[in-house]
Design a protein around this motif. Structure first.
Motif, PDB file in Angstrom:
ATOM      1  N   ARG A  72       0.846  -1.186  -0.250  1.00 25.97           N
ATOM      2  CA  ARG A  72      -0.135   0.127  -0.121  1.00 25.97           C
ATOM      3  C   ARG A  72       0.933   1.449  -0.113  1.00 25.97           C
ATOM      4  NH1 ARG A  72      -3.668  -3.491  -1.461  1.00 25.97           N
ATOM      5  NH2 ARG A  72      -4.497  -4.354   0.575  1.00 25.97           N
ATOM      6  N   ARG A  73       2.090   1.298   1.091  1.00 27.66           N
ATOM      7  CA  ARG A  73       2.440   2.648   1.375  1.00 27.66           C
ATOM      8  C   ARG A  73       3.413   2.736  -0.306  1.00 27.66           C
ATOM      9  NH1 ARG A  73       7.303   2.132   4.605  1.00 27.66           N
ATOM     10  NH2 ARG A  73       7.771   1.028   2.855  1.00 27.66           N
ATOM     11  N   ALA A  74       3.814   2.096  -1.258  1.00 29.56           N
ATOM     12  CA  ALA A  74       4.852   2.030  -2.407  1.00 29.56           C
ATOM     13  C   ALA A  74       3.851   3.211  -3.753  1.00 29.56           C
ATOM     14  CB  ALA A  74       5.305   0.739  -2.717  1.00 29.56           C
ATOM     15  N   ALA A  75       2.489   2.277  -3.225  1.00 33.03           N
ATOM     16  CA  ALA A  75       1.235   2.678  -4.717  1.00 33.03           C
ATOM     17  C   ALA A  75       1.341   4.079  -4.376  1.00 33.03           C
ATOM     18  CB  ALA A  75       0.601   1.757  -4.699  1.00 33.03           C
ATOM     19  N   ILE A  76       0.494   4.456  -2.667  1.00 30.47           N
ATOM     20  CA  ILE A  76       0.015   5.562  -2.005  1.00 30.47           C
ATOM     21  C   ILE A  76       1.721   6.557  -3.095  1.00 30.47           C
ATOM     22  CG2 ILE A  76      -0.323   7.007  -0.420  1.00 30.47           C
ATOM     23  CD1 ILE A  76      -2.314   4.246   0.635  1.00 30.47           C
ATOM     24  N   VAL A  77       2.733   6.365  -2.096  1.00 28.90           N
ATOM     25  CA  VAL A  77       3.200   7.421  -2.698  1.00 28.90           C
ATOM     26  C   VAL A  77       3.343   7.540  -3.928  1.00 28.90           C
ATOM     27  CG1 VAL A  77       6.126   7.159  -2.162  1.00 28.90           C
ATOM     28  CG2 VAL A  77       5.159   7.334  -0.022  1.00 28.90           C
ATOM     29  N   LEU A  78       3.464   6.928  -4.855  1.00 28.33           N
ATOM     30  CA  LEU A  78       3.847   6.539  -6.216  1.00 28.33           C
ATOM     31  C   LEU A  78       2.743   7.835  -6.431  1.00 28.33           C
ATOM     32  CD1 LEU A  78       4.748   5.726  -8.598  1.00 28.33           C
ATOM     33  CD2 LEU A  78       3.268   4.191  -8.883  1.00 28.33           C
ATOM     34  N   GLY A  79       1.079   7.932  -6.239  1.00 27.39           N
ATOM     35  CA  GLY A  79       0.404   8.573  -6.710  1.00 27.39           C
ATOM     36  C   GLY A  79       0.264  10.007  -6.135  1.00 27.39           C
ATOM     37  N   LEU A  80       1.095   9.854  -5.054  1.00 31.67           N
ATOM     38  CA  LEU A  80       0.670  11.267  -4.355  1.00 31.67           C
ATOM     39  C   LEU A  80       2.018  12.378  -5.315  1.00 31.67           C
ATOM     40  CD1 LEU A  80       0.121  10.360  -0.760  1.00 31.67           C
ATOM     41  CD2 LEU A  80      -0.844  11.707  -2.497  1.00 31.67           C
ATOM     42  N   ALA A  81       2.871  11.480  -5.922  1.00 31.94           N
ATOM     43  CA  ALA A  81       3.978  12.331  -6.150  1.00 31.94           C
ATOM     44  C   ALA A  81       3.769  12.535  -7.296  1.00 31.94           C
ATOM     45  CB  ALA A  81       5.510  10.907  -6.382  1.00 31.94           C
ATOM     46  N   LEU A  82       2.804  11.818  -8.023  1.00 27.50           N
ATOM     47  CA  LEU A  82       2.574  11.756  -9.506  1.00 27.50           C
ATOM     48  C   LEU A  82       1.230  13.253  -9.313  1.00 27.50           C
ATOM     49  CD1 LEU A  82       1.891   9.145 -11.268  1.00 27.50           C
ATOM     50  CD2 LEU A  82       3.911  10.280 -12.072  1.00 27.50           C
ATOM     51  N   MET A  83       0.659  13.121  -8.507  1.00 30.10           N
ATOM     52  CA  MET A  83      -0.725  14.126  -8.011  1.00 30.10           C
ATOM     53  C   MET A  83       0.411  15.410  -7.671  1.00 30.10           C
ATOM     54  SD  MET A  83      -2.724  11.781  -6.056  1.00 30.10           S
ATOM     55  CE  MET A  83      -3.948  13.030  -4.924  1.00 30.10           C
ATOM     56  N   ALA A  84       1.549  15.697  -7.157  1.00 26.02           N
ATOM     57  CA  ALA A  84       2.248  16.682  -7.143  1.00 26.02           C
ATOM     58  C   ALA A  84       2.539  17.259  -8.056  1.00 26.02           C
ATOM     59  CB  ALA A  84       3.367  16.093  -5.939  1.00 26.02           C
ATOM     60  N   VAL A  85       3.462  16.131  -8.761  1.00 24.90           N
ATOM     61  CA  VAL A  85       4.387  17.039 -10.143  1.00 24.90           C
ATOM     62  C   VAL A  85       2.922  16.605 -11.537  1.00 24.90           C
ATOM     63  CG1 VAL A  85       5.641  16.694 -12.112  1.00 24.90           C
ATOM     64  CG2 VAL A  85       6.138  15.509  -9.746  1.00 24.90           C
ATOM     65  N   GLY A  86       1.423  16.872 -11.428  1.00 29.37           N
ATOM     66  CA  GLY A  86       0.485  17.452 -12.009  1.00 29.37           C
ATOM     67  C   GLY A  86       0.462  18.641 -11.503  1.00 29.37           C
TER      68      GLY A  86
END
Length: 399
Positions: A72-86
């Motif tokens: 869960r952690r890796a997927a959530i971190v990846l998603g939040l990182a993409l949201m931040a860049v977007g």
């Protein structure tokens, strides 16, 4: 870095779900301003709008179960990182090309983060409270949408450069939650390719069908209220002030969140039928308000559809998150979200085209009829599933 406690992990998952809807709704309020300030034709702004659900659906379809494999952690971190860049792309965007990139990145980010965050709510809840995951996810996402609508309206009226400045608070919030997400427990992992076409475990097909119907009815109605409700509000209120329209639409999101909290202990088998009946009443009121030009009836429709949305969504997501086995929980929740977002995209875009071609009232009537049928089917799903379970348990002989 120390691992979060169970309550802190639960709160982080809830904040992630809320940010997903804030990220989704943040550009919606300013789309008309892009068209006016940058002289963009409606077709191009529609392309930017449509980039988000398309990207989200692709990510859910290919990576919906990724957190079952990488944690869960890796997927959530990846998603939040993409949201931040977007979000950063929106905050700095000099042209429509950068907007498209930003919208695609935020869609991908929500696709990666929302399902594992919802699954994590069931896993990090206190023992015996996994059924509350649906209510908390509903309240969190409603809070995120409320913030998006209210801040968007305020910034459009008060800030000198809302096309860029309105995204900085969102970016700050995403970065804060990203830091919190780094402390989440890593979660169980399994072998397999990261890219895998979304599949539903055979034992979960009944659960997914019931959950998908509820979420699809909720998301479809939400798309109609946001896409067409703003036009109805402008006509009834006699103003296109972003703050006023944002407040009216935020009434729906607030109703969704409050209902989720008040009905958090109501089980899916009761919430879905009740939500369906209230949803049908709300859609009927929306048609009546549009035809009669009645502001009070319109506000009643906003509240009723909000209550119906909350009950149907909570039931749909809750049953998937609670009953799915841990090794398939994210993929099961992703399948439910996939159905909801697909119906929302078709409803918002299709009815928008119908409104352009034939007028607002015919589009609202068509949407109300289709979504009422879908809501009633979603409301009946728990009874159908229960009856099938009885037949299975009795060898096909209910007597």
């Amino acid at each position: 870095m120390p691992t979060s406690s169970r309550p802190a992990a639960f709160a982080t998952a809830a904040l992630t779900a809320g940010l997903a809807l804030w990220t989704s709704g943040a550009p919606s309020v300013v789309y008309p301003v892009y068209g006016r300030e940058w002289s963009l034709p409606p077709a191009l702004t529609t392309v930017v709008f449509g980039t988000y659900p398309v990207t989200l659906l692709v990510v859910l379809g290919l990576f919906g179960g990724i957190s079952d494999r990488i944690g869960r952690r890796a997927a959530i971190v990846l998603g939040l990182a993409l949201m931040a860049v977007g979000t950063l792309a929106f905050a700095l965007a000099p042209s429509i090309g950068v907007l498209l990139v930003g919208r695609a990145l935020t869609g991908a980010g929500v696709g990666f983060a929302l399902s594992p965050a919802t699954a994590a709510l069931a896993e990090y809840a206190r023992p015996g409270r996994g059924h509350l995951a649906g209510a908390v996810a509903t309240a969190s996402t409603a809070a995120g949408l409320t913030v998006a609508l209210l801040l968007g309206g305020l910034f459009l009226d008060l800030l000198p450069d809302p096309l860029h400045l309105s995204y900085w608070p969102l970016l700050g919030a995403v970065l804060v939650v990203l830091v919190l997400a780094l402390r989440l427990p890593s979660g169980a992992r399994s072998s397999g390719s990261a890219v895998r076409l979304l599949r539903v475990d055979p034992s979960m097909r009944g659960v997914v069908a019931q959950g998908a119907l509820g979420v699809a009815a909720a998301y479809g109605t939400g798309g109609v209220v946001l896409a067409l409700g703003a036009d109805v509000a402008v006509g009834l209120l006699g103003t296109d002030s972003p703050i006023v329209i944002g407040l009216v639409l935020a009434l729906s999101a607030v109703t969704i969140g409050v209902t989720a909290l008040l009905a958090r202990r109501v089980r899916a088998g009761a919430a879905a039928p009740a939500g369906a009946l209230v949803m049908v009443a709300g859609l009927a009121a929306l048609v009546t308000a549009s035809a009669a030009g009645s502001l009070p009836v319109f506000l009643v429709s906003i509240v009723l559809t909000g209550v119906g949305y909350s009950l149907l969504f909570s039931a749909g997501v809750g049953i998937a998150a609670e009953l799915a086995p841990a090794q398939h929980r994210a993929s099961t929740v992703s399948a439910v979200y996939f159905a909801g977002y697909a119906v929302q995209a078709v409803a918002a875009i299709g009815l928008g085209q119908l409104a352009t071609a034939h007028g607002l009232l015919p589009a609202i009537v068509a949407g109300a009829v289709v979504l009422s049928v879908l809501a009633l089917v979603a409301g009946a799903a728990p009874f159908v599933r229960a009856r099938r379970a009885v037949r299975t348990a009795t060898g096909g002989n209910p007597a």
